[in-house]
Design a protein around this motif. Structure first.
Motif, PDB file in Angstrom:
ATOM      1  N   THR A   1       0.817  -1.201   0.000  1.00 53.23           N
ATOM      2  CA  THR A   1       0.000   0.000   0.000  1.00 53.23           C
ATOM      3  C   THR A   1       0.856   1.257   0.000  1.00 53.23           C
ATOM      4  O   THR A   1       1.978   1.268   0.524  1.00 53.23           O
ATOM      5  N   SER A   2       0.308   2.294  -0.589  1.00 53.40           N
ATOM      6  CA  SER A   2       1.022   3.575  -0.629  1.00 53.40           C
ATOM      7  C   SER A   2       0.793   4.394   0.639  1.00 53.40           C
ATOM      8  O   SER A   2       1.334   5.495   0.758  1.00 53.40           O
ATOM      9  N   THR A   3       0.021   3.856   1.578  1.00 50.83           N
ATOM     10  CA  THR A   3      -0.276   4.605   2.794  1.00 50.83           C
ATOM     11  C   THR A   3       0.960   4.787   3.668  1.00 50.83           C
ATOM     12  O   THR A   3       1.115   5.811   4.334  1.00 50.83           O
TER      13      THR A   3
ATOM     14  N   LYS B   1       6.362   9.417 -13.381  1.00 49.33           N
ATOM     15  CA  LYS B   1       6.971   8.233 -12.786  1.00 49.33           C
ATOM     16  C   LYS B   1       7.142   8.418 -11.268  1.00 49.33           C
ATOM     17  O   LYS B   1       6.892   7.496 -10.485  1.00 49.33           O
ATOM     18  N   TYR B   2       7.548   9.601 -10.873  1.00 49.76           N
ATOM     19  CA  TYR B   2       7.696   9.878  -9.440  1.00 49.76           C
ATOM     20  C   TYR B   2       6.338   9.827  -8.737  1.00 49.76           C
ATOM     21  O   TYR B   2       6.214   9.254  -7.645  1.00 49.76           O
TER      22      TYR B   2
ATOM     23  N   ARG C   1       4.910   6.983  -5.787  1.00 50.54           N
ATOM     24  CA  ARG C   1       4.503   7.426  -4.455  1.00 50.54           C
ATOM     25  C   ARG C   1       3.027   7.168  -4.146  1.00 50.54           C
ATOM     26  O   ARG C   1       2.648   7.128  -2.975  1.00 50.54           O
ATOM     27  N   THR C   2       2.205   6.975  -5.160  1.00 48.87           N
ATOM     28  CA  THR C   2       0.759   6.892  -4.935  1.00 48.87           C
ATOM     29  C   THR C   2       0.151   5.549  -5.281  1.00 48.87           C
ATOM     30  O   THR C   2      -0.937   5.223  -4.796  1.00 48.87           O
TER      31      THR C   2
ATOM     32  N   GLY D   1       9.739  -3.915  -3.574  1.00 46.63           N
ATOM     33  CA  GLY D   1      10.859  -3.945  -4.506  1.00 46.63           C
ATOM     34  C   GLY D   1      10.569  -3.177  -5.786  1.00 46.63           C
ATOM     35  O   GLY D   1      11.433  -2.440  -6.291  1.00 46.63           O
ATOM     36  N   LYS D   2       9.351  -3.321  -6.315  1.00 51.12           N
ATOM     37  CA  LYS D   2       8.965  -2.584  -7.516  1.00 51.12           C
ATOM     38  C   LYS D   2       8.952  -1.086  -7.258  1.00 51.12           C
ATOM     39  O   LYS D   2       9.357  -0.281  -8.123  1.00 51.12           O
ATOM     40  N   ARG D   3       8.524  -0.682  -6.076  1.00 53.06           N
ATOM     41  CA  ARG D   3       8.488   0.743  -5.753  1.00 53.06           C
ATOM     42  C   ARG D   3       9.895   1.342  -5.774  1.00 53.06           C
ATOM     43  O   ARG D   3      10.125   2.425  -6.323  1.00 53.06           O
TER      44      ARG D   3
END
Length: 269
Positions: free
Chosen positions: A127-129, A191-192, A196-197, A203-205
């Protein structure tokens, strides 16, 4: 009231009499049967036989285990050891199976708890939280990607683009360099933002963080190179213009131009 007292007295006397007349039952055959059904031993077939001149004289034995006994009794006596509490007895096997099932249930529970905890950890990583709380983000990528975060999304002047001056900016804009840089900046910003969202594996992040960082460095090198080349071109153009005194617009006639040239050359010849 008198009748009630008489009834209570009679009941108490009856209980005392009955308590005194109850004897403990101790039948050896029943005791032997209990031993056969527990872990002690298989055997002790009471009542025992008694013979007189080869004739069975114990009627109890004859009716329980002997020739007058039911067939199932004789088969039971001649059969195998079926004590349920012997080392390999049915009850002990059931208890052992129950213990094995309990151990398997504990293993399954431990595995399920592990899967649940791992799922919770994976969710925290997916999750991006919680991206702002990741240690690797805090230690490295937050600082390295801060220029991407702080750079304007749509720069509108030479100061936003960090270009030397307005004139250089106008030349870069007229030659299409600003458009090229803006397209590259949009890709980096997208991409940034996605890194972040969006929900994705940890790992992908971080791969997206790294790709964004590499692309940003290429963008900075391109911006500096274009800025330096345009500045150099302007400087060279100004030097040539000053050296040869070129003018884009003049109101002099041909005679005036020839006269001015002659005045410059008169002292040389």
């Amino acid at each position: 009231m008198k009748k009630l007292n008489i009834c209570l007295l009679i009941t108490l006397l009856s209980a005392i009499v009955n308590a005194q007349t109850v004897n403990k039952l101790n039948d050896p055959s029943i005791v032997a049967q209990h031993k056969r059904m527990t872990y002690e031993r298989w055997g002790d077939w009471r009542p025992y036989p008694k013979y007189f001149l080869g004739i069975q004289t114990n009627f109890a034995y004859a009716t329980v285990w002997g020739m007058w006994a039911p067939k199932r009794n004789r088969e039971y006596k001649r059969g195998e050891d079926i004590r349920p509490l012997k080392p390999t007895g049915l009850q002990n096997r059931r208890l052992m199976e129950l213990k094995i099932e309990e151990l398997e249930a504990n293993k399954i529970k431990t595995s399920a708890d592990t899967i649940y905890n791992r799922s919770v950890q994976d969710f925290a990583h997916w999750t991006s939280t919680f991206v702002d709380a990741d240690p690797l983000w805090l230690l490295y990528y937050k600082r390295m990607l801060s220029p991407v975060r702080n750079f304007p999304s749509t720069p509108s002047n030479y100061s936003d683009w960090k270009i030397k001056d307005e004139k250089t900016y106008e030349i870069m804009k007229s030659t299409g360099k600003i458009k090229y840089l803006q397209e590259e900046l949009d890709i980096i910003k997208d991409k940034y933002r996605m890194s972040r969202t969006m929900d994705m594996p940890r790992g992908k992040r971080f791969l997206m963080y790294h790709e964004t960082l590499i692309r940003w460095r290429d963008f900075e090198r391109s911006l500096r190179a274009i800025n330096d080349k345009t500045t150099l071109l302007l400087t060279y153009r100004n030097l040539v213009k000053d050296k040869y005194n070129f003018k884009q617009h003049t109101s002099k006639t041909d005679e005036q131009i020839i006269e001015s040239v002659m005045l410059k050359l008169k002292d040389k010849y």
